[in-house]
Design an enzyme around this catalytic site. Structure first.
Site, PDB file in Angstrom:
ATOM      1  N   SER A 120     -11.075   1.678   4.078  1.00  0.00           N
ATOM      2  CA  SER A 120     -10.386   2.966   3.954  1.00  0.00           C
ATOM      3  C   SER A 120     -10.324   3.382   2.488  1.00  0.00           C
ATOM      4  O   SER A 120     -10.538   4.544   2.156  1.00  0.00           O
ATOM      5  CB  SER A 120      -8.989   2.875   4.558  1.00  0.00           C
ATOM      6  OG  SER A 120      -9.082   2.537   5.917  1.00  0.00           O
ATOM      7  N   ARG A 149     -14.665  -8.723   7.854  1.00  0.00           N
ATOM      8  CA  ARG A 149     -15.865  -8.115   7.296  1.00  0.00           C
ATOM      9  C   ARG A 149     -16.721  -9.121   6.536  1.00  0.00           C
ATOM     10  O   ARG A 149     -17.915  -9.191   6.702  1.00  0.00           O
ATOM     11  CB  ARG A 149     -15.498  -6.949   6.381  1.00  0.00           C
ATOM     12  CG  ARG A 149     -15.038  -5.720   7.139  1.00  0.00           C
ATOM     13  CD  ARG A 149     -14.431  -4.732   6.206  1.00  0.00           C
ATOM     14  NE  ARG A 149     -13.339  -5.358   5.478  1.00  0.00           N
ATOM     15  CZ  ARG A 149     -12.679  -4.802   4.492  1.00  0.00           C
ATOM     16  NH1 ARG A 149     -13.019  -3.612   4.077  1.00  0.00           N
ATOM     17  NH2 ARG A 149     -11.682  -5.432   3.898  1.00  0.00           N
ATOM     18  N   LYS A 189       0.827  -1.219   0.000  1.00  0.00           N
ATOM     19  CA  LYS A 189       0.000   0.000   0.000  1.00  0.00           C
ATOM     20  C   LYS A 189       0.854   1.259   0.000  1.00  0.00           C
ATOM     21  O   LYS A 189       1.909   1.292   0.625  1.00  0.00           O
ATOM     22  CB  LYS A 189      -0.909   0.009   1.227  1.00  0.00           C
ATOM     23  CG  LYS A 189      -2.015  -1.033   1.147  1.00  0.00           C
ATOM     24  CD  LYS A 189      -2.954  -0.940   2.328  1.00  0.00           C
ATOM     25  CE  LYS A 189      -4.066  -1.990   2.193  1.00  0.00           C
ATOM     26  NZ  LYS A 189      -4.893  -2.063   3.400  1.00  0.00           N
TER      27      LYS A 189
HETATM   28  N1  COA Z   1     -14.030  -1.498   9.335  1.00  0.00           N
HETATM   29  C1  COA Z   1     -13.673  -0.858   8.224  1.00  0.00           C
HETATM   30  N2  COA Z   1     -12.668  -1.247   7.430  1.00  0.00           N
HETATM   31  C2  COA Z   1     -12.005  -2.336   7.804  1.00  0.00           C
HETATM   32  C3  COA Z   1     -12.326  -3.052   8.945  1.00  0.00           C
HETATM   33  C4  COA Z   1     -13.394  -2.593   9.730  1.00  0.00           C
HETATM   34  N3  COA Z   1     -13.776  -3.200  10.848  1.00  0.00           N
HETATM   35  N4  COA Z   1     -11.488  -4.096   9.049  1.00  0.00           N
HETATM   36  C5  COA Z   1     -10.674  -4.019   8.015  1.00  0.00           C
HETATM   37  N5  COA Z   1     -10.988  -2.961   7.256  1.00  0.00           N
HETATM   38  C6  COA Z   1     -10.357  -2.546   6.013  1.00  0.00           C
HETATM   39  C7  COA Z   1      -9.318  -1.492   6.172  1.00  0.00           C
HETATM   40  O1  COA Z   1      -9.889  -0.204   6.081  1.00  0.00           O
HETATM   41  C8  COA Z   1      -8.419  -1.789   5.005  1.00  0.00           C
HETATM   42  O2  COA Z   1      -8.951  -1.176   3.874  1.00  0.00           O
HETATM   43  P1  COA Z   1      -8.026  -0.776   2.625  1.00  0.00           P
HETATM   44  O3  COA Z   1      -7.457  -2.060   2.099  1.00  0.00           O
HETATM   45  O4  COA Z   1      -8.968  -0.140   1.717  1.00  0.00           O
HETATM   46  O5  COA Z   1      -6.942   0.130   3.155  1.00  0.00           O
HETATM   47  C9  COA Z   1      -8.526  -3.305   4.862  1.00  0.00           C
HETATM   48  O6  COA Z   1      -9.701  -3.674   5.506  1.00  0.00           O
HETATM   49  C10 COA Z   1      -7.447  -4.098   5.528  1.00  0.00           C
HETATM   50  O7  COA Z   1      -6.464  -3.290   5.936  1.00  0.00           O
HETATM   51  P2  COA Z   1      -5.745  -3.276   7.334  1.00  0.00           P
HETATM   52  O8  COA Z   1      -6.575  -3.853   8.416  1.00  0.00           O
HETATM   53  O9  COA Z   1      -5.241  -1.913   7.540  1.00  0.00           O
HETATM   54  O10 COA Z   1      -4.653  -4.296   7.082  1.00  0.00           O
HETATM   55  P3  COA Z   1      -3.528  -4.250   5.991  1.00  0.00           P
HETATM   56  O11 COA Z   1      -3.772  -5.428   5.156  1.00  0.00           O
HETATM   57  O12 COA Z   1      -3.378  -2.970   5.308  1.00  0.00           O
HETATM   58  O13 COA Z   1      -2.252  -4.372   6.880  1.00  0.00           O
HETATM   59  C11 COA Z   1      -0.851  -5.294   8.517  1.00  0.00           C
HETATM   60  C12 COA Z   1      -2.069  -5.455   7.684  1.00  0.00           C
HETATM   61  C13 COA Z   1      -0.273  -3.899   8.508  1.00  0.00           C
HETATM   62  C14 COA Z   1      -1.293  -5.615   9.914  1.00  0.00           C
HETATM   63  C15 COA Z   1       0.136  -6.318   7.964  1.00  0.00           C
HETATM   64  O14 COA Z   1       0.540  -5.926   6.661  1.00  0.00           O
HETATM   65  C16 COA Z   1       1.320  -6.482   8.861  1.00  0.00           C
HETATM   66  O15 COA Z   1       1.219  -7.210   9.827  1.00  0.00           O
HETATM   67  N6  COA Z   1       2.417  -5.778   8.537  1.00  0.00           N
HETATM   68  C17 COA Z   1       3.591  -5.730   9.364  1.00  0.00           C
HETATM   69  C18 COA Z   1       4.692  -6.640   8.859  1.00  0.00           C
HETATM   70  C19 COA Z   1       4.519  -8.033   9.389  1.00  0.00           C
HETATM   71  O16 COA Z   1       4.434  -8.296  10.563  1.00  0.00           O
HETATM   72  N7  COA Z   1       4.473  -8.974   8.455  1.00  0.00           N
HETATM   73  C20 COA Z   1       4.356 -10.369   8.788  1.00  0.00           C
HETATM   74  C21 COA Z   1       2.970 -10.842   8.702  1.00  0.00           C
HETATM   75  S1  COA Z   1       2.663 -11.528   7.121  1.00  0.00           S
END
Ligand code: COA
Length: 173
Positions: free
Chosen positions: A143, A105, A55
């Site tokens: 988001s 979700r 992202k």
């Molecule tokens: N309400 C509204 N939106 C929700 C939601 C809720 N209850 N739950 C999830 N979402 C949406 C978010 O808005 C987001 O939308 P977008 O894709 O349009 O931005 C999406 O669902 C999921 O995003 P998010 O929960 O922010 O997770 P992510 O996939 O962007 O990031 C991390 C996940 C950051 C936790 C993950 O990449 C991570 O752990 N990174 C750190 C590195 C690491 O440890 N890696 C090893 C693991 S593989």
């Protein structure tokens, strides 16, 4: 980047700390619903702005953290906001958290979340992932969806807190 968190205390078995990680670009009312419900299960939640390498966020890390902090003003005894560009499970252990909260979700989230949870478990067995079903009102929001609507000057009232709505309107003015 691992920000120092002044309020964290080690988990001594009676004090339950969970991490709620995400990109939060920006935080939405769906996230807030998960956090509020998480507070019924945990004494403290560390909302952790983390890096998803796939992202490119619209808001800077500082802006995202500030917007989250504003949502939980006055609740600093139970809510912390942190940030990391490292492994989530490592950040969890460093801050005394033994659980990672994720919101589900719809079926479409399951595959991705399942992989993420299993990878985190493979990396660190002491940290469990806890899934909460997203509130029915928020099942369709993300988001990205909200940013897309705001970019086209659509009505996003009620989907994000007021200060987040203003920040989005300023970005796309
Ligand atoms: N309400 C509204 N939106 C929700 C939601 C809720 N209850 N739950 C999830 N979402 C949406 C978010 O808005 C987001 O939308 P977008 O894709 O349009 O931005 C999406 O669902 C999921 O995003 P998010 O929960 O922010 O997770 P992510 O996939 O962007 O990031 C991390 C996940 C950051 C936790 C993950 O990449 C991570 O752990 N990174 C750190 C590195 C690491 O440890 N890696 C090893 C693991 S593989």
């Amino acid at each position: 980047m691992n920000e120092a968190l002044p309020f964290s205390t080690p988990d001594n078995g009676t004090f339950r700390i969970a991490l709620y990680p995400g990109t939060f670009d920006p935080i939405t009312n769906g996230h807030i619903d998960i956090i509020k419900r998480g507070l019924h299960l945990f004494d403290r939640i560390i909302i952790t702005v983390a890096v998803n390498v796939q992202k490119t966020p619209l808001f800077s890390l500082e802006q995202r953290c500030a917007m989250i902090r504003e949502c939980f003003q006055g609740q600093e005894d139970r809510i912390e906001v942190g940030a990391t560009d490292g492994l989530i499970v490592e950040y969890a252990l460093q801050h005394g958290a033994r659980a990672i909260i994720r919101g589900l979700r719809a079926i479409s989230d399951f595959d991705y979340e399942f992989q993420l949870a299993l990878m985190n478990r493979r990396l660190e067995r002491e940290v469990e992932t806890v899934f909460l079903m997203t509130g029915f009102r928020w099942i369709y929001i993300s988001s990205s969806g909200i940013k897309n609507a705001a970019r086209c000057h659509g009505n996003i009232t009620g989907l994000v807190p007021k200060h987040v709505e203003r920040a989005l309107q300023e970005k796309f003015a």
